[in-house]
Design a protein around this motif. Structure first.
Motif, short mmCIF file in Angstrom:
data_model
loop_
_atom_site.label_atom_id
_atom_site.label_comp_id
_atom_site.label_asym_id
_atom_site.label_seq_id
_atom_site.Cartn_x
_atom_site.Cartn_y
_atom_site.Cartn_z
N GLY A 34 8.16 -53.32 85.86
CA GLY A 34 7.27 -52.21 85.56
C GLY A 34 6.91 -51.38 86.78
N THR A 35 7.23 -51.89 87.99
CA THR A 35 6.82 -51.19 89.21
C THR A 35 7.98 -50.83 90.13
OG1 THR A 35 6.36 -53.30 90.31
CG2 THR A 35 4.52 -52.22 89.21
N ASN A 38 10.90 -47.43 89.43
CA ASN A 38 10.62 -46.03 89.75
C ASN A 38 11.15 -45.63 91.13
OD1 ASN A 38 9.35 -45.96 87.31
ND2 ASN A 38 7.29 -45.65 88.11
N THR A 155 2.40 -57.07 91.31
CA THR A 155 2.32 -55.62 91.13
C THR A 155 2.16 -54.91 92.46
OG1 THR A 155 1.31 -55.98 88.96
CG2 THR A 155 1.05 -53.80 89.92
N GLY A 158 5.65 -55.19 94.41
CA GLY A 158 6.86 -54.76 93.70
C GLY A 158 7.49 -53.49 94.24
N PRO A 159 6.76 -52.38 94.31
CA PRO A 159 7.39 -51.13 94.77
C PRO A 159 7.90 -51.22 96.20
CG PRO A 159 5.32 -50.68 93.65
CD PRO A 159 5.38 -52.16 93.85
N SER A 287 3.24 -41.74 88.18
CA SER A 287 3.87 -42.85 88.91
C SER A 287 5.39 -42.77 88.86
CB SER A 287 3.41 -44.19 88.32
OG SER A 287 2.02 -44.35 88.48
N GLY A 306 7.68 -46.42 97.95
CA GLY A 306 7.12 -47.56 97.23
C GLY A 306 5.76 -47.97 97.75
N SER A 313 -3.04 -50.27 94.35
CA SER A 313 -2.93 -51.69 94.02
C SER A 313 -3.94 -52.53 94.77
CB SER A 313 -1.50 -52.17 94.33
OG SER A 313 -0.55 -51.46 93.58
N SER A 407 2.41 -44.53 78.35
CA SER A 407 3.31 -44.22 79.46
C SER A 407 4.63 -43.67 78.94
CB SER A 407 3.53 -45.47 80.30
OG SER A 407 4.38 -45.20 81.39
#
Length: 511
Positions: A34-35, A38, A155, A158-159, A287, A306, A313, A407
């Motif tokens: 989910g992160t 992107n 979370t 993650g990015p 996002s 990221g 967060s 979303s």
């Protein structure tokens, strides 16, 4: 003097430790995806020659199936065994992740992402359900808290992890990284006791109808951005409306509804879900397109992009507990007004601060993070407190599905706005650097390629800078509309959410 403090909780049992380990590892699969995806989209777009609609479907196919099937997946676990269905979910997710990493074409990647969504819909609701069933009443809150803290760390990282993989290896490793996590989860899952809830029954016709409705609406909006409002677009939108009508008809008649329609007469339940739809829709769209702006038009590395929302967060992880306690003492209404308004202010700052440095991004990310920290825990509390205790699981599940559907729909609807704004901004920006009319038209025809526009022969030297500036203009428009949606969510919180009844929220309900 006697010690009046409450006795300290005992150590977790073996079953509880294994359940916590497995649920943290398994749910990390879904939270990572989910992160991290992107920050990989620019690289995916280049390698697979994707347009805006392709990028939207890479994200949307996953979100669609997860949003539509989460409630049915939870009921399936209750009926057939939570451990069994959780294992199915992890296995499907792992195989789909492998297919994503090996995908030779955009279509194959989108199909594999849809399969990931199915897997996630089976494993996400099982995480808290297994903790609730295996942990004793005395240790359940501790278990949920540990799970929620671990989810926050996932979370948070993650990015950044995804960006490092994209920069140093390949975007495909964003998906391959799921495989060792899935293998460990399946290896240790056999140590978790099986639990069931006799009498549970998934509402598959309802799930099919809502999938068709969300899918048709998303497809119509995404196609409109590519081709305009043609007959197929209108057909998709009409079909979506019919599917939603069929969903309501089904829910009114089945003894096992995904969405008990009586909840729609509950003002606080409707208000919290309206707030969720507006706020999480705005957050989801921004996002998605912010990393594309930073990487494609501002020259950030994937890792730096990221890390751009790390303040969000960090603040969310650090403040959710204290803010949740504040909501328990004073009620969530004021926080559910201030939080979305602050988040909207942060989105607006992200849209206005479009420089090529951290200093331009940090204020917006920090204000957005503060706004979300003021919102998430009180929102969970208000959702759970809006219904009788026996319906709290359904209410939390519906709110979770609404957040994911928000979303999905916002990425499609605001993506349409982004492409239109980008196309409109390209002409003046290119004209300002001396581009000829044929060059302007050739570039505008590629607006759906977003930051991957291919400049035609004869384009002036500053044409690339002009296209980057046009995309920044388009992102500013999207961010300001997202800010307005978030503020409207705060209005819904003030008008519709009455003081909470004091029920304790389920931590991570909107993770």
């Amino acid at each position: 003097m006697a010690d009046s403090a409450a006795p300290r909780p005992g150590p977790l049992t073996a079953d509880e430790r294994w359940t916590l380990t497995v649920t943290v590892l398994g749910s990390s699969l879904a939270f990572l995806d989910g992160t991290v995806v992107n920050v990989a989209l620019n690289a995916v777009q280049r390698d697979l020659d994707a347009t805006a609609s392709g990028v939207q479907w890479v994200v949307g196919a996953y979100a669609l199936l997860l949003a539509a099937l989460t409630l049915a997946g939870g009921a399936l676990g209750d009926a057939l065994g939570r451990r069994r269905v959780y294992g199915w979910g992890v296995s499907i997710f792992a195989l789909a992740s492998l297919a994503c990493g090996l995908a030779p074409t955009l279509g194959a990647l989108i199909a594999a992402r849809a399969a990931q969504g199915v897997g996630a819909a089976l494993l996400v609701p099982g995480s808290l359900a297994m903790i609730g069933a295996v942990f004793s009443e005395a240790s359940r809150g501790r278990g949920v808290g540990l799970w929620s803290a671990a989810s926050s760390v996932t979370t948070l990282l993650g990015p950044l992890v995804g960006g490092l993989l994209v920069d140093n290896v390949s975007w495909r490793w964003v998906f391959f990284i799921n495989l060792p996590l899935a293998a460990l989860t399946l290896l240790w899952l056999r140590r978790v006791p099986e639990t069931r809830a006799p009498g549970a029954q998934p509402d598959w016709p309802g799930a099919l109808a809502v999938t068709a409705g969300l899918g048709g609406l998303s497809a119509g909006l995404i196609r409109a951005g590519e081709t305009g409002w043609d007959g197929l677009v209108w057909g998709l939108l009409v079909g979506a409306g019919l599917a939603f009508a069929a969903f309501i008809w089904r829910e009114a008649r089945t003894p096992w509804p995904m969405l008990p329609l009586a909840l729609l007469q509950n003002r606080v339940f409707v208000g919290t879900n309206l707030l969720t739809l507006l706020l999480y829709g705005a957050l989801g769209a921004v996002s998605l397109y912010l990393p594309m702006l930073l990487i494609g038009a501002r020259g950030f590395s994937a890792a730096a992009a990221g890390a751009a929302l790390l303040p969000l967060s960090l603040l969310l992880a650090g403040l959710s507990g204290p803010v949740g306690a504040l909501a328990d003492r004073h009620g969530p209404r004021l926080l559910l007004t201030l939080g979305p308004v602050l988040a909207g202010s942060g989105l607006a700052l992200l849209g206005l601060g479009l420089g090529a440095s951290w200093a331009a991004i940090l204020p917006g990310a920090a204000v957005l993070g503060l706004g979300m920290a003021l919102t998430v825990a009180p929102l969970s509390s208000a959702v759970m407190g809006s219904v009788p205790r026996e319906q709290s699981g359904v209410a939390s599940g519906v709110n979770n599905a609404v957040a994911r559907a928000a979303s999905l729909l916002a990425v499609a609807a605001l993506g349409l706005l982004l492409v239109g704004s980008y196309r409109a901004a390209l002409g003046p920006q290119l004209e300002a650097v001396g581009a000829s009319v044929p060059v302007q038209r050739a570039v505008q025809a590629q607006a759906t390629r977003l930051t991957e526009v291919r400049l035609p022969a004869g384009a002036p030297a500053r044409a690339q800078a002009a296209t980057d500036a046009a995309f920044a203009d388009a992102f500013r428009t999207l961010a300001l509309v997202g800010a307005a949606l978030s503020v409207l969510g705060g209005v819904a919180g003030w008008v519709l959410v009455r003081p909470a009844s004091g029920k304790t929220p389920a931590p991570g309900a909107l993770a």
